[in-house]
Scaffold this active site. Structure first.
Site, PDB file in Angstrom:
ATOM      1  N   HIS A 182       9.372 -13.566  -3.059  1.00  0.00           N
ATOM      2  CA  HIS A 182       9.297 -14.999  -2.811  1.00  0.00           C
ATOM      3  C   HIS A 182       9.274 -15.685  -4.039  1.00  0.00           C
ATOM      4  O   HIS A 182       9.735 -17.074  -3.954  1.00  0.00           O
ATOM      5  CB  HIS A 182       7.816 -15.339  -2.011  1.00  0.00           C
ATOM      6  CG  HIS A 182       7.866 -15.051  -0.431  1.00  0.00           C
ATOM      7  ND1 HIS A 182       7.533 -13.663  -0.052  1.00  0.00           N
ATOM      8  CD2 HIS A 182       8.896 -15.541   0.549  1.00  0.00           C
ATOM      9  CE1 HIS A 182       7.864 -13.436   1.616  1.00  0.00           C
ATOM     10  NE2 HIS A 182       8.720 -14.719   1.629  1.00  0.00           N
ATOM     11  N   GLU A 420      12.581  -9.572  12.438  1.00  0.00           N
ATOM     12  CA  GLU A 420      12.365  -9.103  11.218  1.00  0.00           C
ATOM     13  C   GLU A 420      11.508  -7.629  11.170  1.00  0.00           C
ATOM     14  O   GLU A 420      11.417  -7.069  10.204  1.00  0.00           O
ATOM     15  CB  GLU A 420      11.662 -10.143  10.236  1.00  0.00           C
ATOM     16  CG  GLU A 420      10.479 -10.616  10.775  1.00  0.00           C
ATOM     17  CD  GLU A 420       9.816 -11.733   9.847  1.00  0.00           C
ATOM     18  OE1 GLU A 420      10.211 -11.662   8.627  1.00  0.00           O
ATOM     19  OE2 GLU A 420       8.850 -12.363  10.262  1.00  0.00           O
ATOM     20  N   ASP A 444      12.760  -8.940   5.621  1.00  0.00           N
ATOM     21  CA  ASP A 444      11.886  -7.931   6.221  1.00  0.00           C
ATOM     22  C   ASP A 444      12.478  -6.993   6.974  1.00  0.00           C
ATOM     23  O   ASP A 444      11.961  -5.688   6.803  1.00  0.00           O
ATOM     24  CB  ASP A 444      10.492  -8.519   6.743  1.00  0.00           C
ATOM     25  CG  ASP A 444       9.502  -9.315   5.799  1.00  0.00           C
ATOM     26  OD1 ASP A 444       9.128  -8.471   5.000  1.00  0.00           O
ATOM     27  OD2 ASP A 444       9.441 -10.227   6.131  1.00  0.00           O
ATOM     28  N   CYS A 491      17.580 -16.425   8.811  1.00  0.00           N
ATOM     29  CA  CYS A 491      17.100 -17.004   7.681  1.00  0.00           C
ATOM     30  C   CYS A 491      16.730 -16.244   6.742  1.00  0.00           C
ATOM     31  O   CYS A 491      16.049 -16.646   5.696  1.00  0.00           O
ATOM     32  CB  CYS A 491      15.854 -17.941   8.181  1.00  0.00           C
ATOM     33  SG  CYS A 491      14.559 -16.865   9.006  1.00  0.00           S
TER      34      CYS A 491
HETATM   35  C1  PEP Z   1      12.421 -12.605   5.964  1.00  0.00           C
HETATM   36  O1  PEP Z   1      11.979 -11.729   6.254  1.00  0.00           O
HETATM   37  O2  PEP Z   1      13.845 -12.497   6.228  1.00  0.00           O
HETATM   38  C2  PEP Z   1      11.992 -14.000   5.874  1.00  0.00           C
HETATM   39  C3  PEP Z   1      12.907 -15.067   6.122  1.00  0.00           C
HETATM   40  O3  PEP Z   1      10.714 -14.193   5.924  1.00  0.00           O
HETATM   41  P1  PEP Z   1      10.202 -14.133   4.483  1.00  0.00           P
HETATM   42  O4  PEP Z   1      11.175 -13.998   3.394  1.00  0.00           O
HETATM   43  O5  PEP Z   1       9.253 -15.350   4.270  1.00  0.00           O
HETATM   44  O6  PEP Z   1       9.414 -12.901   4.738  1.00  0.00           O
HETATM   45 MG    MG Z   2       9.702 -11.999   6.499  1.00  0.00          MG
END
Ligand code: PEP
Ligand code: MG
Length: 558
Positions: A182, A420, A444, A491
């Site tokens: 993140h 995911e 994920d 996303c």
């Molecule tokens: C993902 O897992 O692709 C996602 C968009 O969620 P995060 O990156 O916040 O886990």
């Molecule tokens: Mg995720």
């Protein structure tokens, strides 16, 4: 000296390194000339004495004794001599020598039988930290940074990054982490160049030139390298200007297939980048950042105000808000959750929301109430089974009923889920019947499909969203979504990847949600592609066996 890592946020940055304090302070062994290191040590010692003497004036009587003892320790010739000879004999940095000598004192105290003396080891630990802090110029809080620095750290948690003063940071160099951590995602959305998973040593004050695309870091480069980097920076700037022309232009292929190009955000401040990059909406608002760096959870009113402002700013454009996705690398201290062996496989996302229903309900109430101000869509993270989805929908229904009873208005809201987990992708036909949309979270989905930790820099090369297993789950999800009449977006970071975009277009993805900085390059790319050619490409891709083969085929297109 040249160091290498994984470039996770493109751009060129040049500036002084600031090595940050970490729980396990990363100390560089390499030092300058011994005379210089000894002078640094003496300065740090003098500063520590001053700090302790000032502190002494402010504390209660009983603590004064401890501070006086620490000052005496600093004046102890044994400490001075041992550190100085350590620096001279081993040609190491002052902080390295301090750590060595003080650790030996700590071991000595800890081994004593007298309880009082044993406890003194804590004072030595404290003193060691103070000296090292003075030496490295460590800053414990990211919101009191000096101007224009490149942050160097072992790792930064998302909450660290969130509290950082964005204006002052020119770049990030982290020794750990992968492309979809993140912190990397945040650096990208702030358009701050970043390199992670770096091996090598950097000291505070080193001049760094970093290339956030290739992952190369020049430590104290010569004039010629600096000039080359400046040229490269200029070229990037020119490209940015060129991309500006794509603002307000429709996102469609050469043969007229339109798709939606939207942005991922983590906070209200990111809206600035959404507008600047002409996103057609928001495809993912990671609400967990609203809950970080504070002592209590935001209440309904506070959340309501944030959601309302985002919806109003987006003026009728779609805004997908993901409900709280705590866990994994995103921890919230005030929830007092026990440490887990495998946080990414643990009590996270929807699992936590279904366990902490008060928290979940408060968020749903705030979301529904804000929905009258725009085009809100609610999305649950980490769904792995139909039961979880039904439970979440059940709670949402309760919340709707409560609001109606109270006479509080709310609008029509689409409800969707993130795909995911491999389980969700595989039963996406079943899940599709219960929701209005899917958004594929490849960050994920990739780690769970391949059993590759998305944060672990040692296995970065195994983390591959182009792996045929991941692509197959993505295609299954899109197919099942469409068969059930719902739209499917993505996303995860893969949605903004220029090599992945042609594949996703060919599979029929409806919505691409990405870092705001990737929007205009993605629009340019999509406008250069043609559907019938992409369909042929997809047929070929289905016959490939490895991620490398897929990437090679795509690279051959240009
Ligand atoms: C993902 O897992 O692709 C996602 C968009 O969620 P995060 O990156 O916040 O886990
Ligand atoms: Mg995720």
């Amino acid at each position: 000296m040249i160091l290498e890592g994984t470039g996770v946020s493109s751009g060129i940055s040049m500036g002084k390194a600031l090595v940050l304090e970490d729980e396990n302070i990363a100390i560089s062994k390499r030092g300058r000339e011994p005379v210089e290191e000894i002078a640094r040590f003496k300065d740090a010692l003098g500063l520590a004495k001053e700090q302790l003497n000032t502190l002494k004036e402010k504390v209660a009587e009983e603590q004064r004794g401890i501070l006086e003892a620490q000052v005496m320790m600093l004046e102890d010739p044994l400490l001075l001599n041992q550190v100085e000879s350590g620096i001279r004999e081993q040609s190491v940095s002052a902080e390295f020598a301090v750590e060595q000598v003080m650790d030996s004192f700590i071991t000595l105290f800890e081994g004593m039988t007298d309880e009082y003396m044993k406890e003194r080891s804590l004072d030595v630990i404290d003193l060691k930290k103070r000296l090292i802090k003075n030496l490295i110029g460590l800053v414990s809080s990211l919101n009191i940074l000096p101007d224009d620095v490149i942050i160097v750290a072992d790792d930064l948690t998302p909450s660290h990054t969130a509290e950082m003063d964005r204006e002052k940071v020119l770049g990030f160099v982290l020794f750990r982490g992968g492309k979809t951590s993140h912190t990397a995602i945040m650096a990208r959305s702030l358009q701050i160049p970043a390199v992670v998973g770096v091996s090598g040593e950097i000291m505070t004050g080193d001049f760094l030139a970093i290339d956030g695309a290739s992952g190369v870091i020049y430590v104290n480069p010569d004039e010629e390298t600096i000039e080359i980097m400046k040229e490269r920076r200029k070229a990037i700037q020119e490209r940015k200007l060129h991309l500006e022309k794509l603002k307000g232009v429709s996102t469609e292929t050469l043969d007229g297939k339109r798709v939606e190009l939207v942005a991922n955000i983590g906070s209200i401040e990111d809206l600035e980048y959404v507008v600047k990059n002409d996103a057609e909406g928001i495809g993912l608002f990671r609400t967990e950042f609203l809950f970080m760096n504070r002592d209590t959870a935001p209440d309904e009113e506070e959340q309501y105000k944030v959601y309302k402002e985002i919806l109003k700013t987006m003026a009728g454009k779609p805004v997908v808000v993901r409900t709280l996705d705590i866990g994994g690398d995103k921890d919230i201290s005030y929830l007092d959750l026990p440490k887990e062996m495998n946080p990414f496989l643990g009590y996270r996302g929807i699992r936590l929301c279904l366990g902490e229903t008060d928290l979940f309900k408060t968020q749903l109430r705030a979301l529904l109430r804000s929905s009258i101000y725009g085009n809100l869509k609610i999305m649950y993270p980490m769904i792995a089974s139909l039961t979880e989805l039904q439970k979440a929908n059940g709670i949402l229904k309760e919340v709707r009923e409560e609001l109606s009873l109270q006479g509080l208005p709310f609008g029509e809201v689409e409800v969707g889920i993130m795909i995911e987990t491999p389980a969700a992708a595989l039963i996406s036909d079943v899940l599709a019947r219960e929701v209005d949309f899917f958004s594929i979270g490849t960050n994920d989905l990739t780690q769970y499909t391949l059993a590759v930790d998305r944060l672990n820099e040692r296995i970065t090369s195994l983390y591959d969203s182009f792996h045929p297993a991941v692509l197959s789950l993505v295609e299954t999800t899109i197919k099942n979504g469409h068969a059930n009449g719902i739209w499917v977006g993505m996303c995860g970071e893969a949605a903004g990847d220029r090599r992945m975009i042609p594949i996703l277009l060919a599979m029929g993805l409806d919505e691409f949600s990405m870092n705001p900085s990737d929007i205009l390059p993605a629009r340019e790319l999509i406008r250069s592609l043609k559907r019938d050619e992409l369909e042929k490409l997809l047929v070929k891709i289905r016959g490939l066996s490895t991620g490398e083969e897929v990437r090679k085929l795509i690279d051959g297109l240009h």
